[in-house]
Design an enzyme around this catalytic site. Structure first.
Site, PDB file in Angstrom:
ATOM      1  N   CYS A 212      -7.673   0.000   0.144  1.00 59.35           N
ATOM      2  CA  CYS A 212      -8.943  -0.527   0.543  1.00 59.35           C
ATOM      3  C   CYS A 212      -9.908   0.186   1.558  1.00 59.35           C
ATOM      4  CB  CYS A 212      -8.970  -1.926   1.426  1.00 59.35           C
ATOM      5  SG  CYS A 212      -7.969  -3.151   0.536  1.00 59.35           S
TER       6      CYS A 212
ATOM      7  N   GLN B 215       2.222  -8.291   0.836  1.00 59.15           N
ATOM      8  CA  GLN B 215       3.254  -7.279   0.381  1.00 59.15           C
ATOM      9  C   GLN B 215       4.713  -7.563   0.592  1.00 59.15           C
ATOM     10  OE1 GLN B 215       2.332  -4.475  -0.946  1.00 59.15           O
ATOM     11  NE2 GLN B 215       0.307  -4.251  -0.650  1.00 59.15           N
TER      12      GLN B 215
ATOM     13  N   SER C  12      -1.706 -12.616  -2.847  1.00 55.37           N
ATOM     14  CA  SER C  12      -2.401 -12.072  -3.686  1.00 55.37           C
ATOM     15  C   SER C  12      -1.433 -12.040  -5.117  1.00 55.37           C
ATOM     16  CB  SER C  12      -3.263 -10.809  -3.603  1.00 55.37           C
ATOM     17  OG  SER C  12      -4.356 -10.952  -2.819  1.00 55.37           O
TER      18      SER C  12
END
Length: 391
Positions: A323, A177, A197
């Site tokens: 998630c 993040q 990611s």
């Protein structure tokens, strides 16, 4: 439709998609092959590696491409546990499930208190406990989250990593993040490993990176043909890697201006809600947060009831991590910060992106205000809170 769940995933930037398309069709060759067309693909992968490394403040040969941060986290922490044994790795109470579940695997799925460092009411790691645990001599590695996905809290990675290294302890950082939202300089903060990611920063899903500091040892999680310097075997996801590289390049160009813009938009949104609604609380407002993230507790509401009204009204947001939103349980991040289960269930996360406009902010604020008033009106002392569980 206003999409404000960008901490879950972001839309792929037009420039990223355009760069990926040739590698999905004409430039489809395996980069490990020996003919010229494949060598051209290999060069494109190397260029993307340089672009990603540049955004992270790393060198290209320290970047291992993976399928995403979850794989990167599993690779590093499984390697540490294999090397040092169960209970040797300390995480934090607000870490992502990918970290917590790996650590729990080697503790019979139950994490002892000594395995997780607590945070204060703002979500900041308690450095006094951090130092004490490191001084115990039982910790061989640590994992911490640079920026929290639910609250946006930014940890002092520089100081925490320095304390760990002074104790001779390896450091892994979950930087998912943080990358593309705040400056990230891995050489400056001097961590040993870091996970990222692409899809959190307008890149494609299914591709990420593992930073392995030069000289550090990281046993592979996947074995095979020895790609990615033997750390991550398997044919590379070339289109994804190319997209990650372009997304990193775009983020590097826009980072400074977008940070100021996003922070201004988020603050305008929060100020509008504070003016119009009572009994709301903005999580972690007293500490540094990523500029796009706002986690708000709405007393007298449940997040699920609010989301049930906001989605058909045209605003997509979330009740926490993407998630874990399928499970009707309070966020472990928020309860670790001292919130009761009821308070945690009242929190909604709004995560903006570079594509957010002031017009969206004004419209979204109006939708939230209306939804909160409707839910509160529907409740009474006899009915109790409105609870919603989706199958």
């Amino acid at each position: 439709m206003i999409y404000w769940d960008n901490n879950a995933t972001t839309p792929v930037a037009d420039e990223v998609l355009e760069a990926m398309l040739p590698y999905l069709k004409n430039k489809f060759m395996n980069p490990s092959a020996g003919y010229q067309a494949a060598l051209d693909v290999r060069r494109a992968v190397d260029e993307a590696r340089s672009q990603v490394a540049s955004l992270m403040g790393a060198d290209p040969d320290e970047i291992i491409f993976t399928s995403g941060a979850t794989e990167s986290i599993n690779t590093v922490l499984s390697g540490m546990l294999q090397r040092f044994g169960p209970g040797s790795i300390m995480g934090t109470a607000t870490d992502h499930d990918a970290v917590l579940h790996v650590l729990a695997q080697d503790n019979n799925r139950i994490l002892p208190p000594s395995t997780l460092c607590p945070v204060d009411q703002q979500g900041v790691i308690d450095q006094s406990v951090w130092k004490k645990r490191l001084a115990s001599g039982s910790v061989c590695g640590v994992s911490l989250t640079w920026a929290n996905n639910e609250t946006g809290v930014i940890q002092d990675v520089l100081s925490l990593a320095q304390l760990a290294h002074e104790a001779g302890v390896l450091v892994h950082v979950d930087g998912v993040q943080a990358l593309g939202k705040i400056p990230v300089d891995l050489h400056r903060v001097d961590v040993d490993f870091a996970s990222f990611s692409a899809h959190k920063m307008h890149g494609p899903k299914g591709v990420g990176a593992l930073y392995v500091k030069r000289g550090s040892v990281c046993p592979p999680l996947l074995y095979g043909g020895g790609q990615e310097r033997g750390v991550r075997s398997g044919t590379e996801n070339v289109p994804g890697i190319i997209g990650f590289g372009v997304a990193a390049q775009l983020a590097a160009r826009r980072l400074q201006d977008e940070t100021r813009q996003l922070e201004s938009l988020r603050n305008s949104f929060e100020e509008c809600l504070l003016r119009s609604l009572d009994h709301i609380r903005i999580m972690s407002s007293a500490v540094s947060r990523t500029p796009n993230t706002s986690c708000i507790a709405f007393c007298g509401c449940t997040a699920q009831a609010l989301l049930l009204l906001l989605e058909p009204a045209g605003l997509l947001c979330s009740a926490g991590s993407a998630c874990s939103t399928s499970h009707p349980r309070p966020s472990h991040v928020l309860t670790a910060m001292g919130l009761s289960n009821e308070e945690a269930r009242s929190c909604v996360r709004f995560s903006l992106s570079s594509q957010t406009t002031i017009e969206e902010v004004e419209l979204a604020a109006g939708l939230v205000i209306s939804a909160v008033r409707r839910v509160r009106l529907a409740q009474s002392s006899r009915t109790g809170p409105v609870l919603v569980y989706r199958p």
